[in-house]
Design a protein around this motif. Structure first.
Motif, PDB file in Angstrom:
ATOM      1  N   VAL A 148       2.044   9.062  -3.237  1.00  0.00           N
ATOM      2  CA  VAL A 148       0.990   9.335  -4.216  1.00  0.00           C
ATOM      3  C   VAL A 148       0.295  10.640  -3.830  1.00  0.00           C
ATOM      4  CG1 VAL A 148      -1.267   8.539  -5.059  1.00  0.00           C
ATOM      5  CG2 VAL A 148       0.624   6.913  -4.815  1.00  0.00           C
ATOM      6  N   LEU A 149       0.048  11.497  -4.804  1.00  0.00           N
ATOM      7  CA  LEU A 149      -0.685  12.746  -4.552  1.00  0.00           C
ATOM      8  C   LEU A 149      -2.155  12.539  -4.903  1.00  0.00           C
ATOM      9  CD1 LEU A 149       0.354  16.356  -5.442  1.00  0.00           C
ATOM     10  CD2 LEU A 149      -1.934  15.546  -5.980  1.00  0.00           C
ATOM     11  N   LEU A 150      -3.031  12.863  -3.970  1.00  0.00           N
ATOM     12  CA  LEU A 150      -4.482  12.769  -4.203  1.00  0.00           C
ATOM     13  C   LEU A 150      -5.079  14.162  -4.093  1.00  0.00           C
ATOM     14  CD1 LEU A 150      -6.997  10.227  -2.719  1.00  0.00           C
ATOM     15  CD2 LEU A 150      -7.401  12.678  -2.424  1.00  0.00           C
ATOM     16  N   ASN A 151      -5.950  14.492  -5.041  1.00  0.00           N
ATOM     17  CA  ASN A 151      -6.685  15.757  -4.919  1.00  0.00           C
ATOM     18  C   ASN A 151      -8.054  15.616  -5.595  1.00  0.00           C
ATOM     19  OD1 ASN A 151      -6.345  16.159  -7.708  1.00  0.00           O
ATOM     20  ND2 ASN A 151      -4.469  17.363  -7.406  1.00  0.00           N
ATOM     21  N   GLY A 152      -8.737  16.752  -5.750  1.00  0.00           N
ATOM     22  CA  GLY A 152     -10.090  16.738  -6.298  1.00  0.00           C
ATOM     23  C   GLY A 152     -10.155  16.531  -7.800  1.00  0.00           C
ATOM     24  N   ARG A 161       0.822  -1.198   0.000  1.00  0.00           N
ATOM     25  CA  ARG A 161       0.000   0.000   0.000  1.00  0.00           C
ATOM     26  C   ARG A 161       0.863   1.257   0.000  1.00  0.00           C
ATOM     27  NH1 ARG A 161      -2.965   3.160   3.429  1.00  0.00           N
ATOM     28  NH2 ARG A 161      -2.710   2.038   5.380  1.00  0.00           N
ATOM     29  N   LYS A 162       0.531   2.160  -0.914  1.00  0.00           N
ATOM     30  CA  LYS A 162       1.307   3.381  -1.046  1.00  0.00           C
ATOM     31  C   LYS A 162       0.793   4.467  -0.089  1.00  0.00           C
ATOM     32  CE  LYS A 162       2.312   2.509  -5.915  1.00  0.00           C
ATOM     33  NZ  LYS A 162       3.631   1.901  -5.648  1.00  0.00           N
ATOM     34  N   THR A 163       1.700   5.303   0.345  1.00  0.00           N
ATOM     35  CA  THR A 163       1.330   6.463   1.156  1.00  0.00           C
ATOM     36  C   THR A 163       0.649   7.492   0.262  1.00  0.00           C
ATOM     37  OG1 THR A 163       3.181   6.116   2.655  1.00  0.00           O
ATOM     38  CG2 THR A 163       2.266   8.350   2.565  1.00  0.00           C
ATOM     39  N   ILE A 164      -0.503   7.971   0.709  1.00  0.00           N
ATOM     40  CA  ILE A 164      -1.268   8.942  -0.073  1.00  0.00           C
ATOM     41  C   ILE A 164      -1.320  10.276   0.673  1.00  0.00           C
ATOM     42  CG2 ILE A 164      -3.551   9.513  -0.992  1.00  0.00           C
ATOM     43  CD1 ILE A 164      -4.032   6.564  -1.496  1.00  0.00           C
ATOM     44  N   ILE A 165      -0.877  11.322   0.001  1.00  0.00           N
ATOM     45  CA  ILE A 165      -0.928  12.663   0.580  1.00  0.00           C
ATOM     46  C   ILE A 165      -2.004  13.460  -0.152  1.00  0.00           C
ATOM     47  CG2 ILE A 165       0.381  14.762   1.135  1.00  0.00           C
ATOM     48  CD1 ILE A 165       1.386  12.134   2.515  1.00  0.00           C
ATOM     49  N   GLY A 166      -2.991  13.899   0.584  1.00  0.00           N
ATOM     50  CA  GLY A 166      -4.061  14.692  -0.007  1.00  0.00           C
ATOM     51  C   GLY A 166      -3.692  16.160  -0.056  1.00  0.00           C
ATOM     52  N   VAL A 167      -3.851  16.763  -1.221  1.00  0.00           N
ATOM     53  CA  VAL A 167      -3.602  18.200  -1.359  1.00  0.00           C
ATOM     54  C   VAL A 167      -4.925  18.885  -1.684  1.00  0.00           C
ATOM     55  CG1 VAL A 167      -2.401  20.006  -2.649  1.00  0.00           C
ATOM     56  CG2 VAL A 167      -1.217  17.873  -2.103  1.00  0.00           C
ATOM     57  N   MET A 168      -5.405  19.681  -0.761  1.00  0.00           N
ATOM     58  CA  MET A 168      -6.662  20.391  -0.955  1.00  0.00           C
ATOM     59  C   MET A 168      -6.340  21.849  -1.313  1.00  0.00           C
ATOM     60  SD  MET A 168      -8.472  17.772  -0.279  1.00  0.00           S
ATOM     61  CE  MET A 168      -7.582  16.231   0.025  1.00  0.00           C
ATOM     62  N   GLY A 169      -7.340  22.561  -1.796  1.00  0.00           N
ATOM     63  CA  GLY A 169      -7.123  23.964  -2.138  1.00  0.00           C
ATOM     64  C   GLY A 169      -8.100  24.401  -3.211  1.00  0.00           C
ATOM     65  N   ASN A 196     -12.046  12.342  -0.187  1.00  0.00           N
ATOM     66  CA  ASN A 196     -10.715  12.951  -0.317  1.00  0.00           C
ATOM     67  C   ASN A 196      -9.930  12.848   0.987  1.00  0.00           C
ATOM     68  OD1 ASN A 196     -11.604  13.711  -2.815  1.00  0.00           O
ATOM     69  ND2 ASN A 196     -11.566  15.913  -2.452  1.00  0.00           N
ATOM     70  N   VAL A 197     -10.575  13.206   2.071  1.00  0.00           N
ATOM     71  CA  VAL A 197      -9.830  13.276   3.330  1.00  0.00           C
ATOM     72  C   VAL A 197      -9.674  11.906   3.987  1.00  0.00           C
ATOM     73  CG1 VAL A 197     -10.406  15.698   3.662  1.00  0.00           C
ATOM     74  CG2 VAL A 197     -11.845  13.952   4.732  1.00  0.00           C
ATOM     75  N   LEU A 198     -10.695  11.048   3.872  1.00  0.00           N
ATOM     76  CA  LEU A 198     -10.555   9.708   4.449  1.00  0.00           C
ATOM     77  C   LEU A 198      -9.422   8.940   3.777  1.00  0.00           C
ATOM     78  CD1 LEU A 198     -14.185   8.278   4.872  1.00  0.00           C
ATOM     79  CD2 LEU A 198     -12.704   9.246   6.641  1.00  0.00           C
ATOM     80  N   SER A 199      -9.250   9.160   2.478  1.00  0.00           N
ATOM     81  CA  SER A 199      -8.270   8.381   1.715  1.00  0.00           C
ATOM     82  C   SER A 199      -6.839   8.895   1.852  1.00  0.00           C
ATOM     83  CB  SER A 199      -8.662   8.381   0.224  1.00  0.00           C
ATOM     84  OG  SER A 199      -9.942   7.811   0.047  1.00  0.00           O
ATOM     85  N   SER A 200      -6.675  10.049   2.466  1.00  0.00           N
ATOM     86  CA  SER A 200      -5.348  10.652   2.600  1.00  0.00           C
ATOM     87  C   SER A 200      -4.715  10.282   3.938  1.00  0.00           C
ATOM     88  CB  SER A 200      -5.453  12.185   2.505  1.00  0.00           C
ATOM     89  OG  SER A 200      -6.007  12.566   1.259  1.00  0.00           O
ATOM     90  N   ASP A 201      -3.470   9.850   3.895  1.00  0.00           N
ATOM     91  CA  ASP A 201      -2.764   9.562   5.144  1.00  0.00           C
ATOM     92  C   ASP A 201      -2.489  10.862   5.897  1.00  0.00           C
ATOM     93  OD1 ASP A 201      -2.514   6.683   4.933  1.00  0.00           O
ATOM     94  OD2 ASP A 201      -1.227   7.081   3.214  1.00  0.00           O
ATOM     95  N   VAL A 202      -2.205  11.911   5.146  1.00  0.00           N
ATOM     96  CA  VAL A 202      -2.058  13.257   5.705  1.00  0.00           C
ATOM     97  C   VAL A 202      -2.721  14.211   4.717  1.00  0.00           C
ATOM     98  CG1 VAL A 202      -0.424  15.093   6.360  1.00  0.00           C
ATOM     99  CG2 VAL A 202       0.147  12.692   6.830  1.00  0.00           C
ATOM    100  N   VAL A 203      -3.380  15.246   5.240  1.00  0.00           N
ATOM    101  CA  VAL A 203      -4.011  16.244   4.387  1.00  0.00           C
ATOM    102  C   VAL A 203      -3.205  17.545   4.466  1.00  0.00           C
ATOM    103  CG1 VAL A 203      -6.059  17.711   4.104  1.00  0.00           C
ATOM    104  CG2 VAL A 203      -6.330  15.272   4.645  1.00  0.00           C
ATOM    105  N   ILE A 204      -2.813  18.075   3.309  1.00  0.00           N
ATOM    106  CA  ILE A 204      -2.172  19.392   3.247  1.00  0.00           C
ATOM    107  C   ILE A 204      -3.139  20.340   2.549  1.00  0.00           C
ATOM    108  CG2 ILE A 204      -0.190  20.737   2.432  1.00  0.00           C
ATOM    109  CD1 ILE A 204       1.442  18.135   2.402  1.00  0.00           C
TER     110      ILE A 204
END
Lengths: 166, 166, 166, 166
Positions: free
Chosen positions: A35-39, A2-10, A92-100
């Motif tokens: 991995v970068l996750l966003n909208g 499983r890859k680390t997922i970082i959520g980028v919101m904005g 978006n936020v549940l799937s992110s290990d950390v949210v930025i």
């Protein structure tokens, strides 16, 4: 595996300075192998962070509000179509290990709020909204960074404690 | 840059024969360079197809019903936590360029139905439920395959016509 | 104070005979003092069952797929806007104490499947799809009725055993 | 026949003063003949506003995060089970003709943000968070009230302009 997922919101609307911050943040996430996750849309912070990530060899996941590809950024590798409008902010936020969270409007604020409500660590990147979530700042769930580099450093600390991605 | 996503649906409970079909299907999806998407749990068709894909160098995306990693297959690379229970079945099918359905129960049938309702091509792999969706079989939206190889061949035909992933 | 909610599922397209069945079913639900819940649109089984219920003094709840009122039946009292497309089918069945399914296409089949998957009793009203869900018919979760009156009688039996609404 | 729905948001934890405000608000909503919608749980602002509404002859709708009745307030007439966790916050605000937000934490803030993002008028009742949403306060979408009576007066103004419920 499983890859680390970082959520980028904005925001979907963003000025030049914030676009640059988001691009640089995406680049740094790529360099870390996260991995970068966003909208997922081709607008504002989403487009810029995806572009920065892709142009530095990273992987991008977009969680789209709609049912088709018409608004998807060309810098998204993996397109998740929810058909659920802004209800997708919860995913978006549940799937992110950390949210930025970069600067944004009501949509971004809803994501910060949903993340904190669900126990996710949130890092505000040059976004002075921490007074609104004072309780979470005091408990250490809400952090602040002034630069992409500082946001990455904080993210590493969080991941090393939580053990995600190890 | 957008990757072609093939959704593999099927039961959380599955017999040896269906487990083997799902594993082989996952392997073939990996060999084609497509991303495999499924419900992400460590059970039945989900686990088997993810395992087949990962053991042949592919990428796997799991759309989970819950809010944490407790039920996620270890063969999932990218874990999307929806927290939405079976409502996530809608996301599974919208996000797939083509849906391949292995044998399953009510959950799998709901995914086939939601896919067809939303205009997605569905390939039934050794799953004789096409009479239930006669209208869609007649219109060409619902197809049948007897082997993973045949399912892949049909998928290629669909993708070449739709232009997805090119 | 919680009211008993009976979900009425069925196609947005429906013929005269099925429209009449749905209207009569709505009327009988009103006479029992139950709340009728459906997908809320001004089409087919939804419109007919809502009309039958309202013209006999009942209360109707519509769970809409969209974000505004443009497709809502005028016979809906309480409009729940989900903005989630067909993901709302999951809400339809979870919120119903008993699900009665009139004839329909893939959307209706997805609702029957999601209901059974989640342990809800489903009554098929003149809809011969029980072979698809043989396992659930055998376990007693899936029942059949030939008339609205028979569907109401079965519903009463289910409610008296489960204690809902008492 | 469609009824006017007033959404009352607010924390699951609430102090005595806010509980009283929510109770009084629910009572006034009942007296106006409007339907009160909230998150449905037996806690804080949800429980208090539902109780105030029911004890004055009103109708209450609860949009629950879970899949069963275990956390539902006994003052809820119509229980909508979403099984979608906090994603249901999106439904809460879309379904409300006007949103009134009492004091709350991150969950309530997410609802205010989602409402404003989707063009809903929001009235803050004794909740000083309007600086966070300055843009919306300036555009007139976000309003403030110091008492339940003032919130009702503002709601009437909004409804008379929008024509909802007429």
């Amino acid at each position: 595996m499983r890859k680390t997922i970082i959520g980028v919101m904005g925001g979907g609307d963003a000025n030049k300075k914030d676009i640059k911050l988001a691009y640089d943040l995406g680049a740094l996430i790529a360099k870390e192998g996260w991995v970068l996750l966003n909208g997922g849309r081709s607008a504002g912070i989403m487009e810029a962070s995806s572009k920065g990530c892709k142009e530095h060899g990273g992987i991008t996941v977009g969680i789209l509000p709609g049912r088709d590809s018409s608004s998807t950024s060309k810098y998204i590798d993996i397109q998740i179509l929810t058909g659920m409008g802004d209800a997708r902010n919860y995913i978006n936020v549940l799937s992110s290990d950390v949210v930025i969270a970069c600067k944004g409007g009501a949509g971004t604020i809803s994501e910060i709020a949903l993340a904190l409500k669900n126990g996710k660590k949130v890092i505000l990147l040059d976004f002075d909204i921490d007074d609104t979530f004072e309780e979470y700042r005091n408990s250490g769930l809400l952090l602040k960074a002034q630069s992409p580099e500082e946001a990455i450093k904080l993210t590493k600390n969080i991941l090393s404690v939580s053990g995600v991605g190890n």
